[in-house]
Structure formats: structure tokens, C-alpha cells
Design a protein around this motif. Structure first.
Motif, PDB file in Angstrom:
ATOM      1  N   PRO A  57     -16.177 -40.319 -40.216  1.00  0.00           N
ATOM      2  CA  PRO A  57     -17.584 -40.540 -39.855  1.00  0.00           C
ATOM      3  C   PRO A  57     -17.987 -42.014 -39.801  1.00  0.00           C
ATOM      4  N   TYR A  58     -17.188 -42.890 -40.402  1.00  0.00           N
ATOM      5  CA  TYR A  58     -17.537 -44.315 -40.413  1.00  0.00           C
ATOM      6  C   TYR A  58     -16.849 -45.098 -39.302  1.00  0.00           C
ATOM      7  N   ALA A  59     -15.750 -44.570 -38.776  1.00  0.00           N
ATOM      8  CA  ALA A  59     -14.950 -45.320 -37.813  1.00  0.00           C
ATOM      9  C   ALA A  59     -15.731 -45.649 -36.548  1.00  0.00           C
ATOM     10  N   ILE A  60     -16.449 -44.658 -35.994  1.00  0.00           N
ATOM     11  CA  ILE A  60     -17.172 -44.901 -34.749  1.00  0.00           C
ATOM     12  C   ILE A  60     -18.274 -45.927 -34.950  1.00  0.00           C
ATOM     13  N   TRP A  61     -18.899 -45.922 -36.135  1.00  0.00           N
ATOM     14  CA  TRP A  61     -19.938 -46.918 -36.415  1.00  0.00           C
ATOM     15  C   TRP A  61     -19.343 -48.317 -36.553  1.00  0.00           C
ATOM     16  N   PHE A  64     -18.863 -49.485 -33.026  1.00  0.00           N
ATOM     17  CA  PHE A  64     -20.154 -49.872 -32.443  1.00  0.00           C
ATOM     18  C   PHE A  64     -20.586 -51.244 -32.942  1.00  0.00           C
ATOM     19  N   ILE A  65     -20.465 -51.463 -34.248  1.00  0.00           N
ATOM     20  CA  ILE A  65     -20.867 -52.743 -34.836  1.00  0.00           C
ATOM     21  C   ILE A  65     -19.988 -53.872 -34.309  1.00  0.00           C
ATOM     22  N   ALA A  66     -18.683 -53.618 -34.187  1.00  0.00           N
ATOM     23  CA  ALA A  66     -17.763 -54.623 -33.655  1.00  0.00           C
ATOM     24  C   ALA A  66     -18.156 -55.009 -32.230  1.00  0.00           C
ATOM     25  N   GLU A  67     -18.510 -54.014 -31.408  1.00  0.00           N
ATOM     26  CA  GLU A  67     -18.955 -54.298 -30.041  1.00  0.00           C
ATOM     27  C   GLU A  67     -20.212 -55.159 -30.041  1.00  0.00           C
ATOM     28  N   LEU A  68     -21.178 -54.790 -30.876  1.00  0.00           N
ATOM     29  CA  LEU A  68     -22.436 -55.520 -30.939  1.00  0.00           C
ATOM     30  C   LEU A  68     -22.214 -56.965 -31.372  1.00  0.00           C
ATOM     31  N   VAL A  69     -21.372 -57.153 -32.381  1.00  0.00           N
ATOM     32  CA  VAL A  69     -21.094 -58.498 -32.881  1.00  0.00           C
ATOM     33  C   VAL A  69     -20.434 -59.348 -31.797  1.00  0.00           C
ATOM     34  N   ASN A  97     -14.490 -50.908 -26.378  1.00  0.00           N
ATOM     35  CA  ASN A  97     -15.372 -50.025 -25.620  1.00  0.00           C
ATOM     36  C   ASN A  97     -14.596 -48.862 -25.027  1.00  0.00           C
ATOM     37  N   GLY A  98     -13.350 -49.102 -24.637  1.00  0.00           N
ATOM     38  CA  GLY A  98     -12.510 -48.022 -24.145  1.00  0.00           C
ATOM     39  C   GLY A  98     -12.255 -46.974 -25.210  1.00  0.00           C
ATOM     40  N   MET A  99     -12.035 -47.415 -26.452  1.00  0.00           N
ATOM     41  CA  MET A  99     -11.832 -46.470 -27.555  1.00  0.00           C
ATOM     42  C   MET A  99     -13.078 -45.617 -27.764  1.00  0.00           C
ATOM     43  N   VAL A 100     -14.252 -46.253 -27.681  1.00  0.00           N
ATOM     44  CA  VAL A 100     -15.508 -45.512 -27.851  1.00  0.00           C
ATOM     45  C   VAL A 100     -15.717 -44.526 -26.710  1.00  0.00           C
ATOM     46  N   LEU A 101     -15.446 -44.977 -25.479  1.00  0.00           N
ATOM     47  CA  LEU A 101     -15.695 -44.138 -24.307  1.00  0.00           C
ATOM     48  C   LEU A 101     -14.643 -43.058 -24.100  1.00  0.00           C
ATOM     49  N   SER A 102     -13.603 -43.056 -24.922  1.00  0.00           N
ATOM     50  CA  SER A 102     -12.588 -41.992 -24.809  1.00  0.00           C
ATOM     51  C   SER A 102     -13.204 -40.611 -25.005  1.00  0.00           C
ATOM     52  N   SER A 103     -14.369 -40.557 -25.637  1.00  0.00           N
ATOM     53  CA  SER A 103     -15.019 -39.269 -25.887  1.00  0.00           C
ATOM     54  C   SER A 103     -15.392 -38.552 -24.596  1.00  0.00           C
ATOM     55  N   ILE A 104     -15.562 -39.299 -23.484  1.00  0.00           N
ATOM     56  CA  ILE A 104     -15.950 -38.625 -22.237  1.00  0.00           C
ATOM     57  C   ILE A 104     -14.849 -37.680 -21.765  1.00  0.00           C
TER      58      ILE A 104
END
Length: 235
Positions: A57-61, A64-69, A97-104
Motif C-alpha cells: 500500500p505504500y509503494a505506489i505513494w 507518486f512522491i518521487a515523480e512529484l519531487v 511514470n511507466g511503472m505507475v501507468l502499468s495499471s492500465i
């Protein structure tokens, strides 16, 4: 960097340096999109990575934080960063961002993703061409789109609670319109900004082109996600 008034009052004059830097803008944007797409596909087909990202549950956050930074540092410190460092940060952002968007790939059919991508590519190319070659000042469209984007974010937050499918569809259509407008505006602004650096493609001009590539990359990604939601045939 230059402010909007300086850009809007500047007459674009083509030069070899301008054309080279503009090719760099779209080349870096394309490379970043390729990194994102490949990473998204690889992650979606890797059980280890999927469990690591979506099973914690913490990995995706953290992602997200890494992208924002990364985006904030690039935007605020670009003048102090070397071009190589800025390029590596842009590349790192694209991969994360690719890792995050893998959910699609877990939500939508692959045919739907492919169709949405090609529609996005066509629309993005048309909007970017209009922004690059029109003589009309598009700063008004840029300001309106940014204000509309704030309203869109509020509407999305509201819909997280009411979960109305028709409202979600309307939000998606509005999102496409907003990011189509932003693409047109950003394409014009980037070309004006690069032209103002003169006839020498030094590190400062290259970093400006890199930031332009980041802006267009974000426009493309968001445009793609809203078009994907409209196509929306879920697995």
C-alpha cells in the motif's frame, strides 16, 4: 526563463538553431514516451514488479512522491542543474511514470490501449502543428485551459465520492478538450522561447528545450489517459 509577456510579443523567426532545438524537443519527448511505454508494458507483465508496486500500500505513494519531487526539482532548479543531470532526471521520471501507468494494462483491453494511443498521437500532432505555425497569440487559450484544469481536478475529486458514470464520461471529454488546448499553447510557447535564445545552442538553450519536451510529454500522457477513459472498454 522568459515570462509570458516577452514570449507573446516576440515574432518567431526560423533559423537552423531553432529547427535543431525543436527537433530535440520532440525527439526527447518521443524518447520519454518510449521509455514510459516500455516500462509500463514490462511492469504489467512482471509478477514481481506488480506485487512490489500494487501489493504494497505504500509503494505506489512512494512512486507518486518521487515523480512529484523530480518535476518540482526540474522546474525550480533547471538553471542550476547541468544538462546531463536534467536529462537523467527526465529519463528517471519517464521510467517511474511507466511503472505507475502499468495499471492500465490491468484495467483496459490491450486493443483499447492501442487504439487510444493512435488517436492521441494523431490529435497531439494536429494540435502541436497548429501551435507551432499559427500566427495568432494563444496565451488566452493557455490561461483558460489552466483555469479549467483546476475546475476539472475539483470535479474529479467530487466524482470520487459520488461515483457517477455519466459525470465521469463528461469529465473525460472536458479533459481531452483542456489538454488539446494546452498542447497547442505549449507548442507555440516552446517555439517562441527557444527562438529567444538566439543563434547558439548552448546548455541553457538545450535545457529550455528539455523542459519544453517535459511539458509536451505531460500533455500527451494526460491527453492519452482521458481518451483511454472515453474508449473505456474494460477487461
Amino acid at each position: 526563463m522568459f515570462n509570458e509577456e516577452e514570449l507573446s510579443s516576440y515574432t518567431i523567426v526560423e533559423s537552423d538553431v531553432t529547427r535543431k532545438l525543436m527537433r530535440n524537443v520532440y525527439g526527447w519527448m518521443t524518447l520519454a514516451l518510449a521509455l514510459t511505454g516500455l516500462m509500463a508494458y514490462y511492469t504489467a507483465h512482471s509478477e514481481v514488479l506488480l506485487n512490489m508496486i500494487f501489493g504494497n500500500p505504500y509503494a505506489i505513494w512512494i512512486l507518486f512522491i518521487a515523480e512529484l519531487v523530480l518535476v518540482l526539482v526540474l522546474s525550480a532548479r533547471i538553471d542550476k542543474l547541468s544538462f546531463a543531470t536534467a536529462g537523467l532526471m527526465f529519463g528517471g521520471y519517464s521510467i517511474i511514470n511507466g511503472m505507475v501507468l502499468s495499471s492500465i494494462f490491468l484495467v483496459y483491453a490491450q486493443q483499447t490501449i492501442t487504439s487510444a494511443f493512435f488517436v492521441t498521437a494523431g490529435m497531439f500532432a494536429a494540435m502541436a502543428l497548429i501551435g507551432s505555425f499559427t500566427k495568432k497569440d494563444l496565451s488566452g487559450i493557455g490561461r483558460f485551459s489552466l483555469m479549467a484544469l483546476i475546475g476539472l481536478l475539483i470535479a474529479m475529486i467530487v466524482n470520487m465520492f459520488i461515483m457517477n458514470s455519466m459525470f465521469d464520461f463528461i469529465i473525460s471529454i472536458i479533459g481531452v478538450v483542456i489538454f488539446a488546448g494546452l498542447t497547442t499553447y505549449d507548442a507555440q510557447k516552446i517555439k517562441q522561447m527557444i527562438q529567444m535564445y538566439g543563434e547558439v545552442a548552448d546548455d541553457t538553450a538545450k535545457k529550455a528545450a528539455l523542459m519544453g519536451a517535459l511539458s509536451l510529454y505531460l500533455d500527451f500522457i494526460n491527453l492519452f489517459l482521458y481518451i483511454l477513459r472515453i474508449f473505456g472498454r474494460r477487461n
